[in-house]
Scaffold this motif. Structure first.
Motif, mmCIF file in Angstrom:
data_model
loop_
_atom_site.group_PDB
_atom_site.id
_atom_site.type_symbol
_atom_site.label_atom_id
_atom_site.label_comp_id
_atom_site.label_asym_id
_atom_site.label_seq_id
_atom_site.Cartn_x
_atom_site.Cartn_y
_atom_site.Cartn_z
ATOM 1 N N ILE A 35 0.832 -1.205 0.000
ATOM 2 C CA ILE A 35 0.000 0.000 0.000
ATOM 3 C C ILE A 35 0.868 1.257 0.000
ATOM 4 O O ILE A 35 0.606 2.214 -0.741
ATOM 5 C CB ILE A 35 -0.950 -0.012 1.214
ATOM 6 N N VAL A 36 1.919 1.257 0.805
ATOM 7 C CA VAL A 36 2.816 2.422 0.860
ATOM 8 C C VAL A 36 3.577 2.564 -0.453
ATOM 9 O O VAL A 36 3.716 3.669 -0.992
ATOM 10 C CB VAL A 36 3.793 2.294 2.051
ATOM 11 N N ARG A 40 -0.574 4.769 -1.818
ATOM 12 C CA ARG A 40 -1.939 4.873 -1.296
ATOM 13 C C ARG A 40 -1.972 5.311 0.158
ATOM 14 O O ARG A 40 -3.031 5.648 0.685
ATOM 15 C CB ARG A 40 -2.655 3.530 -1.427
ATOM 16 N N MET A 41 -0.814 5.296 0.824
ATOM 17 C CA MET A 41 -0.753 5.674 2.230
ATOM 18 C C MET A 41 0.690 6.041 2.562
ATOM 19 O O MET A 41 1.627 5.468 2.000
ATOM 20 C CB MET A 41 -1.221 4.500 3.109
ATOM 21 N N SER A 42 0.859 6.992 3.467
ATOM 22 C CA SER A 42 2.210 7.358 3.889
ATOM 23 C C SER A 42 2.734 6.326 4.882
ATOM 24 O O SER A 42 1.959 5.596 5.524
ATOM 25 C CB SER A 42 2.208 8.739 4.542
ATOM 26 N N ASP A 45 1.284 7.021 8.343
ATOM 27 C CA ASP A 45 -0.077 6.524 8.554
ATOM 28 C C ASP A 45 -0.092 5.003 8.671
ATOM 29 O O ASP A 45 -0.880 4.432 9.436
ATOM 30 C CB ASP A 45 -0.995 6.970 7.412
ATOM 31 N N ALA A 46 0.770 4.341 7.914
ATOM 32 C CA ALA A 46 0.845 2.881 7.998
ATOM 33 C C ALA A 46 1.266 2.454 9.401
ATOM 34 O O ALA A 46 0.760 1.457 9.942
ATOM 35 C CB ALA A 46 1.822 2.341 6.961
ATOM 36 N N VAL A 49 -1.731 2.744 11.660
ATOM 37 C CA VAL A 49 -2.651 1.622 11.457
ATOM 38 C C VAL A 49 -2.109 0.366 12.126
ATOM 39 O O VAL A 49 -2.853 -0.391 12.762
ATOM 40 C CB VAL A 49 -2.877 1.374 9.948
ATOM 41 N N ALA A 64 -7.237 -0.041 8.387
ATOM 42 C CA ALA A 64 -6.948 1.200 7.665
ATOM 43 C C ALA A 64 -8.217 1.821 7.097
ATOM 44 O O ALA A 64 -8.403 3.044 7.134
ATOM 45 C CB ALA A 64 -5.947 0.925 6.546
ATOM 46 N N LEU A 69 -8.147 5.962 6.536
ATOM 47 C CA LEU A 69 -6.846 6.236 5.924
ATOM 48 C C LEU A 69 -6.662 5.524 4.586
ATOM 49 O O LEU A 69 -5.661 5.743 3.902
ATOM 50 C CB LEU A 69 -5.722 5.822 6.883
ATOM 51 N N LEU A 70 -7.618 4.677 4.216
ATOM 52 C CA LEU A 70 -7.515 3.909 2.981
ATOM 53 C C LEU A 70 -8.923 3.642 2.459
ATOM 54 O O LEU A 70 -9.819 3.298 3.233
ATOM 55 C CB LEU A 70 -6.799 2.578 3.253
ATOM 56 N N ASP A 74 -8.809 1.258 -3.020
ATOM 57 C CA ASP A 74 -7.352 1.142 -2.951
ATOM 58 C C ASP A 74 -6.928 -0.152 -2.262
ATOM 59 O O ASP A 74 -5.897 -0.744 -2.607
ATOM 60 C CB ASP A 74 -6.761 2.348 -2.213
#
Length: 300
Positions: A35-36, A40-42, A45-46, A49, A64, A69-70, A74
């Protein structure tokens, strides 16, 4: 469809081992990393989560999404990339809802397509499946849905697949894949376009689409032409499997020309809708065209 983000480890291992040649042998590669990497996510943020997931013991993806956050779209896309059958891109991606094998790979529907694929391959020389048509017994039986998902399921075995929309009067596959449909079958046959110009990549790895192309007044002349047969032969020489979506039986005589060019066909029958006398007529028409019916599947 709601994607199942938490299959049992045993189920996940079996599906990966049997059905996804592009996936790693296990699911140990964290979904968070995918995802990172896809943007799709920083990473920050990961980490948030992951902290929350450790407290709730819920899967990373579901956590997430619940935290906002997702998006579900995605999450579905990242899972497809992780399993190895979707192309990687940092651009926004929405997997078409009708593509069940990509949209929800752990679903019962996706499993049914893998089962259909297995039955087609069992006890048959792979060359016998190099080219075939999929045809509705009558209108709205779902042949486009079957063709799109069966094609996608074959790519999960690492096979290169070409999908052709021969419904020149009522094309559908371009919409299903949200793909470039400006040049296709009619452009090749009537407009002199090259094979390369009418074959378009899709979101799914190893799956290319040749759409119907520009609207034409005389679809029958296109499908009966030697140029149409030469297009299918060119694709057959470059792909392991070529699936042709034909017009519905009874809609016009177009279907018989597609069967003649594709040589084999699978018939899609709608439960409590398709009539027995229609199926008898299909058998006669297939013999008349020189096509061979190699199977049938039922839809609700």
């Amino acid at each position: 469809m709601n994607i199942n983000t938490s299959p049992s480890p045993k189920m996940a291992q079996r599906i990966l081992a049997e059905n996804f040649s592009g996936a790693s042998e296990t699911l140990i590669a964290p979904l968070a990393e995918t995802i990172v990497r896809l943007g799709r996510m920083s990473a920050e943020d990961a980490a948030r989560v992951e902290d929350a997931r450790n407290k709730t013991q819920m899967p990373f993806g579901r956590t997430a999404v619940r935290m906002g956050l997702l998006s579900k779209a995605d999450l579905q896309y990242a899972l497809g990339v992780q399993l190895g059958f979707l192309h990687e891109t940092n651009n926004p991606v929405i997997i078409p809802q009708l593509l069940a094998v990509a949209n929800n790979p752990y679903s019962k529907t996706a499993e049914q397509f893998r089962s259909m694929r297995t039955h087609l391959l069992a006890g048959r020389d792979p060359k016998d499946l190099n080219l075939f048509a999929i045809t509705d017994a009558d209108e709205r039986c779902g042949a486009d849905f079957i063709a799109a998902n069966l094609a996608a399921s074959f790519t999960q075995l690492g096979k290169r697949v070409a999908l052709v929309d021969a419904r020149l009067r009522k094309p559908t596959l371009g919409k299903i894949f949200a793909a470039d449909a400006s040049e296709g079958v009619s452009n090749f046959v009537a407009g002199g376009a090259s094979v390369e110009n009418v074959v378009h990549p899709t979101l799914i790895k190893n799956l290319d689409l040749t759409p119907a192309g520009v609207s034409v007044a005389d679809a029958q002349t296109i499908l009966a032409s030697q140029r149409f047969s030469s297009l299918l032969n060119a694709l057959r020489n470059n792909y392991e499997i070529v699936i042709v979506l034909s017009p519905a039986f009874g809609e016009s005589t177009d279907v018989e020309f597609v069967w003649a060019a594709a040589e084999k066909a699978i018939i899609v029958v709608r439960k409590d809708h398709s009539r027995v006398d229609t199926l008898r007529s299909i058998e006669k028409a297939a013999r008349r065209s020189g096509g061979l019916i190699i199977g049938a599947t039922f839809t609700n």
